[in-house]
Design a protein around this motif. Sequence first.
Motif, PDB file in Angstrom:
ATOM      1  N   GLU A  19       1.896 -56.640 -31.166  1.00 12.07           N
ATOM      2  CA  GLU A  19       1.742 -55.260 -30.719  1.00 12.07           C
ATOM      3  C   GLU A  19       3.037 -54.508 -30.983  1.00 12.07           C
ATOM      4  OE1 GLU A  19      -0.279 -53.381 -26.889  1.00 12.07           O
ATOM      5  OE2 GLU A  19       1.616 -54.374 -26.456  1.00 12.07           O
ATOM      6  N   VAL A  20       2.953 -53.440 -31.772  1.00  9.21           N
ATOM      7  CA  VAL A  20       4.113 -52.622 -32.120  1.00  9.21           C
ATOM      8  C   VAL A  20       4.027 -51.335 -31.313  1.00  9.21           C
ATOM      9  CG1 VAL A  20       5.286 -51.395 -33.970  1.00  9.21           C
ATOM     10  CG2 VAL A  20       4.243 -53.605 -34.417  1.00  9.21           C
ATOM     11  N   VAL A  21       5.108 -51.018 -30.595  1.00 11.55           N
ATOM     12  CA  VAL A  21       5.159 -49.810 -29.777  1.00 11.55           C
ATOM     13  C   VAL A  21       6.161 -48.859 -30.422  1.00 11.55           C
ATOM     14  CG1 VAL A  21       5.653 -48.871 -27.499  1.00 11.55           C
ATOM     15  CG2 VAL A  21       4.624 -51.129 -27.717  1.00 11.55           C
ATOM     16  N   ARG A  22       5.747 -47.609 -30.632  1.00 11.16           N
ATOM     17  CA  ARG A  22       6.657 -46.607 -31.159  1.00 11.16           C
ATOM     18  C   ARG A  22       6.493 -45.321 -30.371  1.00 11.16           C
ATOM     19  NH1 ARG A  22       4.399 -42.908 -34.868  1.00 11.16           N
ATOM     20  NH2 ARG A  22       2.194 -43.292 -35.231  1.00 11.16           N
ATOM     21  N   GLN A  24       3.767 -31.862 -27.315  1.00 13.00           N
ATOM     22  CA  GLN A  24       5.082 -32.101 -27.910  1.00 13.00           C
ATOM     23  C   GLN A  24       5.987 -32.983 -27.056  1.00 13.00           C
ATOM     24  OE1 GLN A  24       5.685 -31.201 -31.051  1.00 13.00           O
ATOM     25  NE2 GLN A  24       3.609 -30.385 -31.053  1.00 13.00           N
ATOM     26  N   ARG A  25       5.425 -33.756 -26.182  1.00  8.19           N
ATOM     27  CA  ARG A  25       6.202 -34.708 -25.404  1.00  8.19           C
ATOM     28  C   ARG A  25       6.090 -36.054 -26.091  1.00  8.19           C
ATOM     29  NH1 ARG A  25       5.167 -37.131 -19.535  1.00  8.19           N
ATOM     30  NH2 ARG A  25       7.268 -37.922 -19.221  1.00  8.19           N
ATOM     31  N   ARG A  26       7.163 -36.828 -26.054  1.00 11.12           N
ATOM     32  CA  ARG A  26       7.124 -38.132 -26.720  1.00 11.12           C
ATOM     33  C   ARG A  26       6.276 -39.097 -25.906  1.00 11.12           C
ATOM     34  NH1 ARG A  26      12.722 -39.842 -29.209  1.00 11.12           N
ATOM     35  NH2 ARG A  26      12.573 -41.242 -27.465  1.00 11.12           N
ATOM     36  N   VAL A  27       5.324 -39.705 -26.559  1.00 13.69           N
ATOM     37  CA  VAL A  27       4.435 -40.665 -25.917  1.00 13.69           C
ATOM     38  C   VAL A  27       4.517 -41.987 -26.658  1.00 13.69           C
ATOM     39  CG1 VAL A  27       2.843 -38.967 -24.972  1.00 13.69           C
ATOM     40  CG2 VAL A  27       2.485 -39.827 -27.260  1.00 13.69           C
TER      41      VAL A  27
END
Length: 160
Positions: free
Chosen positions: A79-82, A90-93
């Motif tokens: 599982e790769v999380v970015r 426009q908020r980083r999720v």
Amino acid sequence: MLLTSSSSSSLVQLPPLKSLKISSPFLNGSSSIHHLKKPFSSFTQSKPSPPSFLPPIQAMRSMQGRVICTASDKTVKVEVVRLAPHPKYQRRVRIKKKYQAHDPENQFKVGDIVQLDKCKPISKTKAFIAVAVPPRNRPKPKEVVPSQDLGLPLESQQVE
């Protein structure tokens, strides 16, 4: 030009057509090729090639992730999380994606951090090879400082 008709055996003769004359220096190769080339400009330059000793830039060819499943033989699910901006707010999720990776020696366990390197497709769903990554939070070796090496007494041991 002569035309024949199937109903009658007589030959019908049509008057010759006047040929269309176009006068251009570019017809039939009468003009030299240097007229057709683009004019030289000092602003148009070819792109310089990168030096041969530099490695090629590989964008997005490797990722890091956590092993979440090892049930298959020689395959791990990673599982790769970015972080990416939300399209509306426009908020980083966090975006999570799961990849199948090749593990030839079955060396990885659930929870291991691995690096996925792109390779030629091994199967329908596997196009990555799992490579071990050294753990980040290793305990640092403690330095042993001998107290008597300096030869100076401590503050509590000083006599006034």
